[in-house]
Design an enzyme around this catalytic site. Structure first.
Site, PDB file in Angstrom:
ATOM      1  N   GLY A  17      90.442  67.508  -0.675  1.00 29.89           N
ATOM      2  CA  GLY A  17      90.139  67.563  -2.108  1.00 29.89           C
ATOM      3  C   GLY A  17      90.463  68.933  -2.683  1.00 29.89           C
ATOM      4  O   GLY A  17      89.749  69.435  -3.553  1.00 29.89           O
ATOM      5  N   ALA A  18      91.577  69.509  -2.212  1.00 26.63           N
ATOM      6  CA  ALA A  18      91.920  70.887  -2.594  1.00 26.63           C
ATOM      7  C   ALA A  18      92.774  70.958  -3.848  1.00 26.63           C
ATOM      8  O   ALA A  18      93.163  72.041  -4.275  1.00 26.63           O
ATOM      9  CB  ALA A  18      92.648  71.573  -1.437  1.00 26.63           C
ATOM     10  N   SER A  19      93.059  69.814  -4.478  1.00 24.41           N
ATOM     11  CA  SER A  19      93.988  69.835  -5.610  1.00 24.41           C
ATOM     12  C   SER A  19      93.367  70.384  -6.884  1.00 24.41           C
ATOM     13  O   SER A  19      94.070  70.827  -7.785  1.00 24.41           O
ATOM     14  CB  SER A  19      94.529  68.422  -5.869  1.00 24.41           C
ATOM     15  N   ARG A  20      92.040  70.329  -6.976  1.00 21.89           N
ATOM     16  CA  ARG A  20      91.383  70.816  -8.197  1.00 21.89           C
ATOM     17  C   ARG A  20      89.910  71.083  -7.916  1.00 21.89           C
ATOM     18  O   ARG A  20      89.433  70.859  -6.789  1.00 21.89           O
ATOM     19  CB  ARG A  20      91.532  69.819  -9.348  1.00 21.89           C
ATOM     20  N   SER A 146      75.578  67.634  -1.734  1.00 19.25           N
ATOM     21  CA  SER A 146      75.147  67.722  -3.127  1.00 19.25           C
ATOM     22  C   SER A 146      73.626  67.800  -3.122  1.00 19.25           C
ATOM     23  O   SER A 146      72.982  67.209  -2.243  1.00 19.25           O
ATOM     24  CB  SER A 146      75.598  66.480  -3.888  1.00 19.25           C
ATOM     25  N   ASN A 153      68.996  61.206  -7.146  1.00 21.54           N
ATOM     26  CA  ASN A 153      69.361  61.303  -8.568  1.00 21.54           C
ATOM     27  C   ASN A 153      69.471  59.901  -9.148  1.00 21.54           C
ATOM     28  O   ASN A 153      70.201  59.069  -8.594  1.00 21.54           O
ATOM     29  CB  ASN A 153      70.692  62.052  -8.724  1.00 21.54           C
ATOM     30  N   TYR A 159      76.029  57.624  -4.230  1.00 22.68           N
ATOM     31  CA  TYR A 159      76.444  59.019  -4.012  1.00 22.68           C
ATOM     32  C   TYR A 159      75.370  59.790  -3.242  1.00 22.68           C
ATOM     33  O   TYR A 159      75.665  60.516  -2.289  1.00 22.68           O
ATOM     34  CB  TYR A 159      76.697  59.640  -5.384  1.00 22.68           C
ATOM     35  N   ALA A 161      73.091  58.554  -1.294  1.00 21.24           N
ATOM     36  CA  ALA A 161      73.026  58.032   0.082  1.00 21.24           C
ATOM     37  C   ALA A 161      74.145  58.647   0.927  1.00 21.24           C
ATOM     38  O   ALA A 161      73.931  59.042   2.079  1.00 21.24           O
ATOM     39  CB  ALA A 161      73.145  56.505   0.066  1.00 21.24           C
ATOM     40  N   LYS A 163      75.694  61.507   0.415  1.00 18.46           N
ATOM     41  CA  LYS A 163      75.479  62.952   0.607  1.00 18.46           C
ATOM     42  C   LYS A 163      74.294  63.210   1.539  1.00 18.46           C
ATOM     43  O   LYS A 163      74.306  64.179   2.303  1.00 18.46           O
ATOM     44  CB  LYS A 163      75.270  63.642  -0.749  1.00 18.46           C
TER      45      LYS A 163
HETATM   46  P1  NAP Z   1      86.801  66.767  -8.636  1.00 18.09           P
HETATM   47  O1  NAP Z   1      87.107  67.862  -9.591  1.00 18.09           O
HETATM   48  O2  NAP Z   1      86.702  65.373  -9.148  1.00 18.09           O
HETATM   49  O3  NAP Z   1      87.856  66.833  -7.421  1.00 18.09           O
HETATM   50  C1  NAP Z   1      87.780  65.899  -6.389  1.00 18.09           C
HETATM   51  C2  NAP Z   1      88.820  66.228  -5.344  1.00 18.09           C
HETATM   52  O4  NAP Z   1      88.741  65.245  -4.290  1.00 18.09           O
HETATM   53  C3  NAP Z   1      90.214  66.217  -5.880  1.00 18.09           C
HETATM   54  O5  NAP Z   1      90.978  67.200  -5.235  1.00 18.09           O
HETATM   55  C4  NAP Z   1      90.699  64.833  -5.502  1.00 18.09           C
HETATM   56  O6  NAP Z   1      92.110  64.857  -5.362  1.00 18.09           O
HETATM   57  C5  NAP Z   1      90.030  64.659  -4.128  1.00 18.09           C
HETATM   58  N1  NAP Z   1      89.894  63.268  -3.722  1.00 18.09           N
HETATM   59  C6  NAP Z   1      89.158  62.295  -4.336  1.00 18.09           C
HETATM   60  N2  NAP Z   1      89.294  61.142  -3.672  1.00 18.09           N
HETATM   61  C7  NAP Z   1      90.119  61.397  -2.625  1.00 18.09           C
HETATM   62  C8  NAP Z   1      90.642  60.594  -1.590  1.00 18.09           C
HETATM   63  N3  NAP Z   1      90.345  59.282  -1.469  1.00 18.09           N
HETATM   64  N4  NAP Z   1      91.477  61.167  -0.678  1.00 18.09           N
HETATM   65  C9  NAP Z   1      91.792  62.472  -0.791  1.00 18.09           C
HETATM   66  N5  NAP Z   1      91.333  63.277  -1.739  1.00 18.09           N
HETATM   67  C10 NAP Z   1      90.506  62.738  -2.658  1.00 18.09           C
HETATM   68  O7  NAP Z   1      85.402  67.022  -7.900  1.00 18.09           O
HETATM   69  P2  NAP Z   1      84.593  68.375  -7.624  1.00 18.09           P
HETATM   70  O8  NAP Z   1      83.579  68.498  -8.676  1.00 18.09           O
HETATM   71  O9  NAP Z   1      85.519  69.491  -7.348  1.00 18.09           O
HETATM   72  O10 NAP Z   1      83.822  67.946  -6.299  1.00 18.09           O
HETATM   73  C11 NAP Z   1      84.209  68.394  -5.013  1.00 18.09           C
HETATM   74  C12 NAP Z   1      83.096  68.064  -4.019  1.00 18.09           C
HETATM   75  O11 NAP Z   1      81.887  68.700  -4.464  1.00 18.09           O
HETATM   76  C13 NAP Z   1      82.771  66.579  -3.930  1.00 18.09           C
HETATM   77  O12 NAP Z   1      82.448  66.243  -2.601  1.00 18.09           O
HETATM   78  C14 NAP Z   1      81.555  66.429  -4.815  1.00 18.09           C
HETATM   79  O13 NAP Z   1      80.767  65.329  -4.443  1.00 18.09           O
HETATM   80  C15 NAP Z   1      80.857  67.752  -4.548  1.00 18.09           C
HETATM   81  N6  NAP Z   1      79.914  68.127  -5.607  1.00 18.09           N
HETATM   82  C16 NAP Z   1      80.329  68.399  -6.880  1.00 18.09           C
HETATM   83  C17 NAP Z   1      79.411  68.760  -7.837  1.00 18.09           C
HETATM   84  C18 NAP Z   1      79.798  69.112  -9.232  1.00 18.09           C
HETATM   85  O14 NAP Z   1      78.885  69.378 -10.048  1.00 18.09           O
HETATM   86  N7  NAP Z   1      81.064  69.140  -9.594  1.00 18.09           N
HETATM   87  C19 NAP Z   1      78.043  68.815  -7.513  1.00 18.09           C
HETATM   88  C20 NAP Z   1      77.645  68.520  -6.212  1.00 18.09           C
HETATM   89  C21 NAP Z   1      78.594  68.189  -5.265  1.00 18.09           C
HETATM   90  P3  NAP Z   1      93.101  63.687  -5.846  1.00 18.09           P
HETATM   91  O15 NAP Z   1      92.396  62.910  -6.933  1.00 18.09           O
HETATM   92  O16 NAP Z   1      94.304  64.435  -6.294  1.00 18.09           O
HETATM   93  O17 NAP Z   1      93.336  62.905  -4.599  1.00 18.09           O
END
Ligand code: NAP
Length: 252
Positions: A17-20, A146, A153, A159, A161, A163
């Site tokens: 998930g390193a794209s963004r 998370s 939540n 989600y 479950a 995490k």
């Molecule tokens: P995001 O901006 O939606 O980015 C998600 C990343 O996961 C993207 O790089 C996406 O890349 C990749 N991804 C999704 N499905 C995938 C799949 N099937 N195979 C490969 N790559 C996949 O999310 P984020 O907010 O950065 O979240 C990153 C992590 O932090 C997640 O595990 C999330 O649950 C956790 N988290 C986030 C928050 C928050 O507030 N943002 C809070 C708690 C935990 P592509 O779509 O290009 O494949």
């Protein structure tokens, strides 16, 4: 670049998930700290952009296109990284999705998909990476959880479950692998400004921010700083932990 190791001695990290979002932030930080970083997600273009950003600051990165929801493809991809790079020292399972909804109305498909992408993928990647780490007597597994997985939540039964499952997986791995120099920890963000949270209504955002001790949402860099430490050589005595990086929202 903090690490002066020769390229062959550089620690290699795989970040899913390193794209963004948070994954991009983690990849940039690990690269800045001198790791070679393999960037994984489902599409090439955004990964190439992150690779260029890393290289333009003097870092080293590779790109791996894989859907972590496909266990066979993920297993093969992780094994390939270790083979091509000659080592895999740090695994950051960060890829994740949400399919929110109240439990009473949640479909099986939405439950299963979130479990597959957020939890099963971490198990598959850890299993594929652990053998080589144990052989090399060094490994750092970091699963991105998370605070929802710790305190629950409303609207996120699937989600939360997944995490929470990551916590059990990580603690079990910590016990199985600790004697071989491999640590496993969860870094659990609260609310971070990314695509995942961009749809939050303003009033919810405001309420969450007020509830935080530090009175602001997190940034990917806030999370990356914790991952940088947990995955460092210095953190060999830290394992089986859940580190909530949430601005004091839950204090869990
Ligand atoms: P995001 O901006 O939606 O980015 C998600 C990343 O996961 C993207 O790089 C996406 O890349 C990749 N991804 C999704 N499905 C995938 C799949 N099937 N195979 C490969 N790559 C996949 O999310 P984020 O907010 O950065 O979240 C990153 C992590 O932090 C997640 O595990 C999330 O649950 C956790 N988290 C986030 C928050 C928050 O507030 N943002 C809070 C708690 C935990 P592509 O779509 O290009 O494949």
């Amino acid at each position: 670049m903090a690490d002066n190791a020769k390229p062959a001695d550089r620690r290699v990290a795989l970040v899913t998930g390193a794209s963004r979002g948070i994954g991009r932030g983690i990849a940039m930080r690990l690269a800045r700290d001198g790791r070679r970083v393999v960037l994984a997600s489902r599409s090439q273009g955004p990964l190439d952009e992150v690779k260029s950003a890393i290289e333009s600051m003097g870092g080293s990165a590779g790109v791996l296109v894989v859907d972590v929801g496909d266990p066979e493809a993920l297993q093969r991809a992780v094994e390939k990284v270790a083979e091509v790079e000659g080592r895999l020292d740090i695994l950051v399972n960060n890829a994740g999705i949400t399919r929110d909804g109240l439990a009473l109305r949640m479909s099986d498909a939405d439950f299963d998909q979130v479990i597959d992408v957020n939890l099963k993928s971490a198990f598959v990647a850890c299993r594929a990476a652990a053998r080589g780490m144990m052989k090399g007597r060094f490994g750092r597994i970091v699963n991105i959880g998370s605070t929802s997985g710790v305190v629950g939540n409303a609207g996120q039964a699937n989600y939360a479950a997944a995490k929470a499952g990551l916590i059990g997986l990580t603690k079990s791995l910590a016990r199985e692998l600790g004697g071989k120099g491999v640590t496993a920890n969860v870094v659990a963000p609260g609310f971070v400004e990314t695509d995942m949270t961009s749809a939050l209504p303003d009033e919810v955002r405001q309420r969450v921010q007020e509830a935080m001790a530090v009175k602001r949402l997190g940034t990917p860099e806030d999370i990356a700083a914790a991952v940088a430490y947990v995955s460092s050589d210095d953190a060999g005595y830290l394992t089986g932990q859940v580190i909530c990086v949430d601005g004091g929202l839950t204090m869990c």
